[in-house]
Design a protein around this motif. Structure first.
Motif, PDB file in Angstrom:
ATOM      1  N   ILE A   1      52.873  11.892  18.203  1.00  0.00           N
ATOM      2  CA  ILE A   1      52.507  10.562  18.672  1.00  0.00           C
ATOM      3  C   ILE A   1      51.271  10.771  19.536  1.00  0.00           C
ATOM      4  N   VAL A   2      50.135  10.232  19.096  1.00  0.00           N
ATOM      5  CA  VAL A   2      48.858  10.540  19.744  1.00  0.00           C
ATOM      6  C   VAL A   2      48.208   9.271  20.293  1.00  0.00           C
ATOM      7  N   GLU A   3      47.930   9.304  21.584  1.00  0.00           N
ATOM      8  CA  GLU A   3      47.197   8.213  22.224  1.00  0.00           C
ATOM      9  C   GLU A   3      45.883   8.757  22.746  1.00  0.00           C
ATOM     10  N   SER A   4      44.773   8.217  22.240  1.00  0.00           N
ATOM     11  CA  SER A   4      43.454   8.682  22.655  1.00  0.00           C
ATOM     12  C   SER A   4      42.484   7.511  22.552  1.00  0.00           C
ATOM     13  N   PRO A   5      41.586   7.349  23.525  1.00  0.00           N
ATOM     14  CA  PRO A   5      40.694   6.189  23.540  1.00  0.00           C
ATOM     15  C   PRO A   5      39.866   6.049  22.268  1.00  0.00           C
ATOM     16  N   THR A   6      39.472   4.830  21.980  1.00  0.00           N
ATOM     17  CA  THR A   6      38.603   4.551  20.844  1.00  0.00           C
ATOM     18  C   THR A   6      37.316   5.351  20.973  1.00  0.00           C
ATOM     19  N   GLY A   7      36.869   5.924  19.860  1.00  0.00           N
ATOM     20  CA  GLY A   7      35.599   6.639  19.860  1.00  0.00           C
ATOM     21  C   GLY A   7      35.688   8.087  20.304  1.00  0.00           C
TER      22      GLY A   7
END
Length: 404
Positions: free
Chosen positions: A42-48
């Protein structure tokens, strides 16, 4: 070449060199070894921040080019995002003998069935069309090793998780499942955990140095003054390539007409537009050095526009998550960018509350002689936390690049 890259197949190393990237981004550094280790993620990383490439590399590394079966499924919520992901996979699959295809709604089904007969090793598609072809037994999923759900939170918000679940059920129990998104809500996380085997959670914060290259400004503006203030912002930025977000699609054409009356050329992309109309607008927008695109959140889902200098929130987002998704479309991969929010006095507190959670400090600005300058009160209180506002410049017409 850093450690994870040097161990990849030669074709991936060669294509990486062609792309001229200097190093892996933080999300790529964490996802690459974890995906190669067959962990559910489960990966959460900002756009771009490079999430697409973060799963593209390990997916292609794991595909057996000699097998005629589908081995990887990439699910995305919109046609536009599907096509953008496909472009990345095509670029990095060069010289490998690995082939893939896209499966999206609104396209002739028979043509997609014909493409499946060519035995692609990976597919990238929207949940509805993938499930439709699976149920009609035109698509076999029994040898799928990896499923990636991109923009998982958007998939959840669009109520597409049931389709995703049915796709997952069509694969082997030991397949790898990866959820990727700029934001992962508690509900999305709970759904993912139900389907995953001891998932690893990866959360990447936006790089501070990169965040400092993005100016975050806001202007107090009553609703009746927003159109005029938008016009003033546009007129005094000569190198602006911006997307302006609205909460109501009914106003887009009206505001575009008012901009046109003032001699400002804009493009409009709405949920009601046909595929051909959307493609035409986006083609013209991408080809221009200076352009303005008016859009709702729904219409802009999945759009990845390189060189976007500004994001303008004409209407405040409905949620913090939506604000993050909008704002993340500029300043991608460490580039400079500017975010401008037009907010009422009531909305100011909401904006500052969201910003504080994100550890961002928007700078309050005002107009002085038709130029954006720091609000005197705001600059006295928070000067140490802010960058100077965007400089103004004489008006220039929107022009296309030479040779276009």
């Amino acid at each position: 070449m850093t450690t994870p890259l040097k161990d990849l197949q030669p074709f991936l190393q060669e294509n990486w060199e062609k792309a001229a990237f200097e190093a892996l981004t933080p999300v790529q550094e964490q996802m690459l070894p974890s995906m190669l280790g067959k962990k559910d993620l489960i990966v959460e990383s900002p756009t771009g921040t490079g999430k697409t490439l973060a799963y593209c590399l390990p997916v292609l590394e794991s595909i057996d080019s000699n097998s005629a079966s589908v081995q990887a499924v990439i699910i995305a919520p919109t046609k536009e995002l599907v096509m953008q992901i496909h472009t990345v996979f095509q670029e990095y699959a060069q010289g490998s003998g690995i082939s893939g295809t896209t499966l999206i709604g609104g396209v002739n089904v028979q043509r997609q069935i014909d493409k499946l007969k060519k035995k692609p090793q990976y597919i990238i598609g929207t949940p509805g069309r993938i499930l439709e072809l699976y149920k009609s037994k035109k698509l076999k999923l029994h040898e799928v090793k990896t499923i990636v759900v991109d923009e998982a939170d958007v998939v959840y918000d669009m109520e597409l998780m049931d389709e995703v679940q049915n796709i997952v059920k069509g694969t082997m129990k030991d397949r790898q499942l990866v959820f990727v998104s700029a934001t992962i809500s508690k509900k999305s996380e709970e759904v993912a955990k139900e389907w995953m085997n001891q998932p690893l959670f990866i959360k990447v914060e936006r790089d501070t140095a990169a965040a400092n290259r993005v100016q975050n400004l806001y202007l107090i503006s009553e609703r009746r003054d927003k159109i005029d203030n938008l016009r003033r912002i546009i007129r005094h930025h000569s190198a602006m390539k911006a997307i302006v977000f609205f909460g109501d699609s009914m106003r887009l054409e009206e505001i575009a007409a008012k901009m046109a009356y003032r001699g400002i050329t804009v493009g409009v992309i709405s949920g009601q537009a046909s595929k051909q109309e959307r493609q035409k607008v986006m083609r013209e927008f991408r080809a221009s050095d200076h352009a303005l695109l008016l859009s709702t959140d729904l219409a802009a889902r999945g759009l990845d526009i390189s060189g976007l200098t500004h994001v303008i929130h004409f209407d405040l987002a409905d949620s913090e998550k939506q604000y993050i998704h909008r704002s993340g479309r500029t300043g991608r991969m460490g580039q400079e960018g500017t975010i401008i929010s037009l907010v009422t006095e009531r909305e100011e507190n909401v904006l500052l509350k969201w910003a504080k959670k994100m550890n961002v400090y928007p700078q309050k600005v005002t107009f002085r002689r038709d130029q954006l300058v720091p609000s005197s009160q705001d600059s006295q209180q928070k000067t140490n936390k802010k960058r100077p506002p965007t400089k103004s410049a004489p008006q220039r017409n929107f022009t296309k690049k030479k040779g276009k």
